[in-house]
Design a protein around this motif. Structure first.
Motif, PDB file in Angstrom:
ATOM      1  N   UNK A 153       0.877  -1.125   0.110  1.00  0.00           N
ATOM      2  CA  UNK A 153      -0.001  -0.005   0.044  1.00  0.00           C
ATOM      3  C   UNK A 153       0.680   1.346   0.093  1.00  0.00           C
ATOM      4  N   UNK A 154       0.308   2.369  -0.557  1.00  0.00           N
ATOM      5  CA  UNK A 154       0.873   3.439  -0.412  1.00  0.00           C
ATOM      6  C   UNK A 154      -0.213   4.654   0.295  1.00  0.00           C
ATOM      7  N   UNK A 155       0.218   5.590   0.947  1.00  0.00           N
ATOM      8  CA  UNK A 155      -0.592   6.308   1.725  1.00  0.00           C
ATOM      9  C   UNK A 155      -0.099   7.710   1.673  1.00  0.00           C
TER      10      UNK A 155
ATOM     11  N   UNK B 230       5.252   3.231   0.713  1.00  0.00           N
ATOM     12  CA  UNK B 230       5.560   4.570   0.667  1.00  0.00           C
ATOM     13  C   UNK B 230       4.454   5.386   0.830  1.00  0.00           C
ATOM     14  N   UNK B 231       4.788   6.888   0.952  1.00  0.00           N
ATOM     15  CA  UNK B 231       3.637   7.859   1.202  1.00  0.00           C
ATOM     16  C   UNK B 231       3.901   9.132   0.935  1.00  0.00           C
TER      17      UNK B 231
ATOM     18  N   UNK C 210      -3.396   3.793  -2.264  1.00  0.00           N
ATOM     19  CA  UNK C 210      -3.198   3.126  -3.446  1.00  0.00           C
ATOM     20  C   UNK C 210      -2.615   1.520  -3.033  1.00  0.00           C
TER      21      UNK C 210
ATOM     22  N   UNK D 143       2.967   3.763  11.493  1.00  0.00           N
ATOM     23  CA  UNK D 143       2.904   2.624  10.349  1.00  0.00           C
ATOM     24  C   UNK D 143       3.709   1.394  10.574  1.00  0.00           C
TER      25      UNK D 143
ATOM     26  N   UNK E  73      13.193   6.546   0.395  1.00  0.00           N
ATOM     27  CA  UNK E  73      13.502   6.806  -0.827  1.00  0.00           C
ATOM     28  C   UNK E  73      12.450   7.459  -1.683  1.00  0.00           C
TER      29      UNK E  73
ATOM     30  N   UNK F 270      10.899   6.228  -4.302  1.00  0.00           N
ATOM     31  CA  UNK F 270       9.870   5.028  -4.570  1.00  0.00           C
ATOM     32  C   UNK F 270      10.430   3.765  -3.686  1.00  0.00           C
ATOM     33  N   UNK F 271       9.646   2.817  -3.501  1.00  0.00           N
ATOM     34  CA  UNK F 271       9.701   1.769  -2.903  1.00  0.00           C
ATOM     35  C   UNK F 271       9.672   0.445  -3.907  1.00  0.00           C
TER      36      UNK F 271
ATOM     37  N   UNK G 216       7.274   1.736  -6.781  1.00  0.00           N
ATOM     38  CA  UNK G 216       5.955   2.194  -6.298  1.00  0.00           C
ATOM     39  C   UNK G 216       6.173   3.586  -5.671  1.00  0.00           C
ATOM     40  N   UNK G 217       5.270   4.577  -5.999  1.00  0.00           N
ATOM     41  CA  UNK G 217       5.712   5.609  -5.510  1.00  0.00           C
ATOM     42  C   UNK G 217       4.086   6.590  -5.359  1.00  0.00           C
ATOM     43  N   UNK G 218       4.067   7.299  -4.663  1.00  0.00           N
ATOM     44  CA  UNK G 218       2.790   8.147  -4.374  1.00  0.00           C
ATOM     45  C   UNK G 218       2.971   9.470  -4.097  1.00  0.00           C
TER      46      UNK G 218
ATOM     47  N   UNK H  63      -2.171   6.137 -11.462  1.00  0.00           N
ATOM     48  CA  UNK H  63      -3.459   6.202 -10.845  1.00  0.00           C
ATOM     49  C   UNK H  63      -3.679   7.509 -10.343  1.00  0.00           C
TER      50      UNK H  63
ATOM     51  N   UNK I 253      -0.237   7.916  -8.057  1.00  0.00           N
ATOM     52  CA  UNK I 253       0.561   6.699  -7.825  1.00  0.00           C
ATOM     53  C   UNK I 253       1.161   6.096  -8.908  1.00  0.00           C
TER      54      UNK I 253
END
Ligand code: ATP
Ligand code: ATP
Ligand code: MG
Ligand code: MG
Ligand code: MG
Ligand code: MG
Ligand code: MG
Ligand code: MG
Lengths: 346, 346
Positions: free
Chosen positions: A101-103, A136-137, A155, B37, B49, B51-52, B62-64, B102, B155
């Motif tokens: 998940x990302x937040x 990640x967030x 996400x 978290x 980082x 992105x993870x 993955x990144x947001x 997204x 994201x």
């Protein structure tokens, strides 16, 4: 229960109803959002699923949701747990278990750190309970009065359970329509605190993760045709979306629709149809007729599916139509809600 | 240029500076967000980082990011294009090309549909230009006065280019520090319209995607140690983060720092240090010394890297320290900005 005529909308402005999961939402998506994002495809871009298959890898699915519920804490849950469950559930509706998940937080200046901390603790606990890491967030702060305390966008990336590939476009004539539990609790619980209806305080949100329930259905494989979590727009919206995307007629039976008495009472009082109220912890499943009994048995083996019932079937009739057989044996059409009445419940 | 002492903060409330990418942001993350978290890991949870890496698949990242920039349209860009570039760039900083995006919208009731449409058209165009599809989204509407027009959370999922695995923790003594282009334009451009500084209208945001620039570096493979896009908190924050996570000292040279004259003028006027101002279209790269010349040549072969320069190196010294050699030959420490001065620029 008869759909209101469309009000005269001030048609050049965004209305609350554009975010409520009903007809106005669908219209905004079809006429403005999707054409901007994928121009050329002026007509339907394919089924609008709970989660998208990752390009080049149909084992991975991706979904996102913003959460703007007010108040942040409500009977049975809070925005943090909801943000995890909502996203885990959209992954599950494509047959997937959550991987990561990302937040992303948008925080209003002045929010108490203790309140933010409580929401994040709940979010973290919900993620651990669902077995998914937050990898990640992002954290943004806007000036006082430019947000309402806290908005959270989660996400999720998920991996499909081998053999499951449900889609809103895969319902077939003859399918049984199953519901994993009672409807109407989430929206009613949130509204009841917002409207100060103390006496309906026995209604608590059903917010919970559903990925284990879906995993339980793995033995049915491709017989699990369509899954959807009836969030904004309620069961009425989910059934209409599946009926539209699968080009089938769906019939459900009011006599077996599980609406808890306190929910029914609160809906009466608030002038709501339980079919239009958001849920955050149940799913509707379209499965091949011959698998229906087994699917119910599997669902009932878990607490979150203990009250699973068969509510209807896919029948011959005009594609895209949803019909309710009422208590007195009449048949009425179940429309998409317009979507004005239930802002900010998730 | 000397860091201000921490003001007496009303310490139980969220401050604007908690979202500005400087010291207050880092403090909020370390003391509240990350412990909630991932409880148990009370100390650092590893490098933070851009992105993870996806659990179980180090080829996918993955990144947001939430985007809350005000105004929605600014010289050189708008929130829609920014939301694509910011997320594409965070993927690129881990050596990845974007696979899917997204888009989650939180819209204020009453926003003009034409304005929403213009933002989404720009977002769609930026995504197509970057070669990445928007595969899922969400649209919520909140009441008037409960958001500021529009917030967008994007994201991204990306696939790493074979051989590239940069990390904020991989900078090494001897590394050359390269910058792909001039700094300070984005934040200055946004502030200049917000503060009505008409005469700095020649400053335009540098918002642009950087994944092609990163792909260009693929031949250097593991010699690309660390990449970061100096967004909120500016170049000062990025260098401090890499120095901290790699436990090295970084030295940069003021004489070669590319600050365009109009940016310098606007910063003077606004009382800002260009090192603290957000960028949305440049990157800092730490590469093995022997690869520096080649990396610069490769970057300069693309328009977005045309003005790439070497700004410094990793030297012997206290880990986590960033030093600026000034025009007059003095050495001063470059701190994380506190982060109060630049709210809502991205
Ligand atoms: N609310 C949060 N929950 C979990 N992780 C977070 C949260 N906010 C930030 N992080 C993590 O902290 C690190 C720094 O985040 P930050 O947003 O500053 O990076 P960035 O996206 O590269 O910068 P910018 O947002 O300015 O573009 C990242 O690793 C990010 O995943
Ligand atoms: N802003 C947007 N950009 C792109 N696609 C969107 C956007 N908003 C919604 N969609 C797409 O429209 C479909 C319906 O979205 P919706 O948010 O109603 O589904 P959901 O997340 O299952 O429901 P809920 O948000 O109530 O939990 C999804 O396929 C979603 O990806
Ligand atoms: Mg859904
Ligand atoms: Mg959802
Ligand atoms: Mg960020
Ligand atoms: Mg970044
Ligand atoms: Mg970023
Ligand atoms: Mg949604």
């Amino acid at each position: 229960m008869i759909g209101c005529p469309l009000p005269h909308v001030e048609d050049d402005r965004v209305l609350l109803g554009h975010g409520a999961g009903g007809r106005l939402s669908a219209e905004l998506l079809d006429t403005l959002v999707l054409p901007a994002l994928t121009p050329g495809s002026t007509t339907a871009t394919g089924p609008l699923e709970d989660a998208a298959v990752l390009p080049g890898d149909d084992g991975l699915v991706l979904t996102t949701d913003g959460f703007v519920v007010s108040p942040l804490f409500f009977p049975g849950g809070d925005i943090g747990a909801l943000a995890v469950h909502g996203t885990v559930n959209d992954l599950a509706m494509r047959g997937a278990q959550p991987l990561a998940l990302t937040v992303a937080l948008v925080v209003e200046e002045g929010l108490r750190l203790s309140e933010l901390g409580a929401v994040l603790a709940s979010l973290g606990a919900a993620a651990r309970d669902a077995g998914v890491p937050v990898v990640a967030g992002d954290t943004k702060v806007v000036n006082r009065g430019q947000a309402d305390k806290l908005f959270i966008t989660t996400t999720g990336v998920g991996r499909r359970v081998a053999g499951l590939s449900p889609s809103a476009a895969h319902a077939r004539p003859g399918d049984a329509v199953l519901l994993s539990g009672p409807i109407g609790a989430h929206g009613t619980a949130v509204l009841s605190v917002r409207e100060n209806l103390g006496f309906v305080s026995d209604v608590v949100s059903d917010t919970r993760p559903l990925h284990r329930l879906v995993r339980e259905l793995a033995p049915l494989g491709a017989d699990v045709h369509a899954l959807r979590d009836p969030t904004r727009g309620g069961l009425a919206a989910s059934l209409n979306e599946i009926a539209r995307d699968s080009r089938v007629q769906v019939e459900i039976d009011e006599r077996v629709l599980p609406v808890p008495a306190p929910v029914a009472a609160a809906c009466d009082l608030l002038g709501l149809d339980p079919l239009h109220v958001a849920n955050e912890g149940c799913l509707v499943a379209f499965v091949g007729r011959d698998s229906a009994a087994r699917a119910l048995r599997l669902m009932r083996s878990l607490p979150e599916g203990a009250h699973a019932v068969r509510i209807g079937e896919v029948t011959e009739g005009p594609p895209g139509r949803v019909v309710l057989r009422t208590l007195v044996g009449a048949r009425r059409i179940v429309d998409l809600p317009l979507g004005e009445q239930l802002p900010r419940i998730c």
